[in-house]
Enzyme design. Sequence first.
Site, PDB file in Angstrom:
ATOM      1  N   LYS A  13       2.468  -1.514   0.916  1.00 20.36           N
ATOM      2  CA  LYS A  13       1.003  -1.635   0.805  1.00 20.36           C
ATOM      3  C   LYS A  13       0.517  -1.283  -0.597  1.00 20.36           C
ATOM      4  CE  LYS A  13       0.026   1.462   3.887  1.00 20.36           C
ATOM      5  NZ  LYS A  13       1.289   1.969   4.423  1.00 20.36           N
ATOM      6  N   ARG A  85      -6.646   3.794   9.476  1.00 19.04           N
ATOM      7  CA  ARG A  85      -5.328   4.051  10.025  1.00 19.04           C
ATOM      8  C   ARG A  85      -5.401   4.337  11.515  1.00 19.04           C
ATOM      9  NH1 ARG A  85      -2.280   5.813   5.483  1.00 19.04           N
ATOM     10  NH2 ARG A  85      -0.110   6.245   5.966  1.00 19.04           N
ATOM     11  N   ARG A 124      12.654   5.716  -2.655  1.00 16.27           N
ATOM     12  CA  ARG A 124      11.417   5.498  -3.409  1.00 16.27           C
ATOM     13  C   ARG A 124      11.165   6.616  -4.418  1.00 16.27           C
ATOM     14  NH1 ARG A 124       5.877   4.152  -0.400  1.00 16.27           N
ATOM     15  NH2 ARG A 124       6.293   5.972   0.900  1.00 16.27           N
ATOM     16  N   ARG A 159       8.240  11.614  -3.625  1.00 15.69           N
ATOM     17  CA  ARG A 159       7.145  12.135  -2.814  1.00 15.69           C
ATOM     18  C   ARG A 159       7.719  13.134  -1.825  1.00 15.69           C
ATOM     19  NH1 ARG A 159       3.377   7.488  -0.321  1.00 15.69           N
ATOM     20  NH2 ARG A 159       3.568   8.801   1.501  1.00 15.69           N
ATOM     21  N   ARG A 170       6.334   9.951  10.465  1.00 13.29           N
ATOM     22  CA  ARG A 170       5.274   9.044  10.008  1.00 13.29           C
ATOM     23  C   ARG A 170       5.363   7.708  10.734  1.00 13.29           C
ATOM     24  NH1 ARG A 170       6.729   9.398   4.048  1.00 13.29           N
ATOM     25  NH2 ARG A 170       5.340   7.621   3.730  1.00 13.29           N
TER      26      ARG A 170
HETATM   27  P1  ADP Z   1       2.425   5.845   3.534  1.00 16.13           P
HETATM   28  O1  ADP Z   1       1.645   4.607   3.815  1.00 16.13           O
HETATM   29  O2  ADP Z   1       3.650   5.585   2.735  1.00 16.13           O
HETATM   30  O3  ADP Z   1       2.688   6.683   4.759  1.00 16.13           O
HETATM   31  P2  ADP Z   1       0.075   7.167   2.332  1.00 16.13           P
HETATM   32  O4  ADP Z   1       0.080   7.632   0.937  1.00 16.13           O
HETATM   33  O5  ADP Z   1      -0.825   6.059   2.702  1.00 16.13           O
HETATM   34  O6  ADP Z   1       1.596   6.817   2.612  1.00 16.13           O
HETATM   35  O7  ADP Z   1      -0.254   8.410   3.302  1.00 16.13           O
HETATM   36  C1  ADP Z   1       0.396   9.646   3.206  1.00 16.13           C
HETATM   37  C2  ADP Z   1      -0.152  10.638   4.231  1.00 16.13           C
HETATM   38  O8  ADP Z   1      -1.553  10.882   4.002  1.00 16.13           O
HETATM   39  C3  ADP Z   1      -0.084  10.197   5.690  1.00 16.13           C
HETATM   40  O9  ADP Z   1       1.172  10.482   6.271  1.00 16.13           O
HETATM   41  C4  ADP Z   1      -1.228  11.033   6.315  1.00 16.13           C
HETATM   42  O10 ADP Z   1      -0.831  12.361   6.539  1.00 16.13           O
HETATM   43  C5  ADP Z   1      -2.275  11.034   5.228  1.00 16.13           C
HETATM   44  N1  ADP Z   1      -3.256   9.915   5.358  1.00 16.13           N
HETATM   45  C6  ADP Z   1      -3.427   8.899   4.475  1.00 16.13           C
HETATM   46  N2  ADP Z   1      -4.410   8.055   4.876  1.00 16.13           N
HETATM   47  C7  ADP Z   1      -4.861   8.538   6.059  1.00 16.13           C
HETATM   48  C8  ADP Z   1      -5.860   8.115   6.992  1.00 16.13           C
HETATM   49  N3  ADP Z   1      -6.595   6.996   6.789  1.00 16.13           N
HETATM   50  N4  ADP Z   1      -6.056   8.863   8.101  1.00 16.13           N
HETATM   51  C9  ADP Z   1      -5.345   9.989   8.315  1.00 16.13           C
HETATM   52  N5  ADP Z   1      -4.379  10.433   7.500  1.00 16.13           N
HETATM   53  C10 ADP Z   1      -4.133   9.744   6.363  1.00 16.13           C
END
Ligand code: ADP
Length: 223
Positions: A13, A85, A124, A159, A170
């Site tokens: 993404k 999400r 990554r 990360r 996740r």
């Molecule tokens: P990835 O898509 O690789 O899991 P992100 O950087 O989008 O990584 O998200 C990392 C973390 O941030 C998630 O595992 C969650 O804990 C939190 N997070 C990100 N966006 C949201 C959201 N819209 N709602 C709730 N938690 C979020």
Amino acid sequence: MYIIMLGAPGSGKGTIGRELVKKYDLSYFSTGDIFRDEIEKNTELGIEVNKYLSEGSLVPDEITIKIVEEKLKSMDKILLDGFPRTIKQAEKLDEFLQENGKSITAVINLNIPDKDVITRTSHRVICSNKNCGASFNTMFMPPKKDGICDICGSKLIKRKDDKPETIKDRLVQYHKNTQPLIDYYKKEGLLDTIDIDIYSNKTKEETAENAGKLIEKKINSYK
Ligand code: ADP
Ligand code: ZN
């Protein structure tokens, strides 16, 4: 223009999103980046959300929605990576856009098998420079110089939540909370899916071009 990127962690993404941002001159908006930034700065919000990110669970909707609404107010042409999400977040976003006379242009869903998510995320590395945020993969998309960002020359780091145990958590969260959004946006007629094959040697530019065509098709269908 509002573009939403959907997909499991590690589906690409952020990588594809950043390509689309360049191509269409959009602002890039990632809730994950916002949270990581707050954690690093050790703000009140950062302290609060740290536990969720480190265990691979979602930040509660109330916290996420509040932050997003504040930031969205001042932005227009944007690409959303990592928001919404949950169904609740998607409903809130629809409400917010409607109130402001705006609408979602397209939703790009990147579809990737779980086993490939584990392979990909465990290799990554991301750029330590927040303003750059580029992502590389030591196995599939290595930087030109080991440990150094191609784009800005900063150090590449791992990360904290890209550990196999956390990635599994996740993925569970993704299937439970985020996958239902595929049907949500399908019903709204907004969804396009791209299948991701990590062994296909497709470049990010090629996948982004593919996504761009789908977006343009959507735009033309509104005319
Ligand atoms: P990835 O898509 O690789 O899991 P992100 O950087 O989008 O990584 O998200 C990392 C973390 O941030 C998630 O595992 C969650 O804990 C939190 N997070 C990100 N966006 C949201 C959201 N819209 N709602 C709730 N938690 C979020
Ligand atoms: Zn960089």
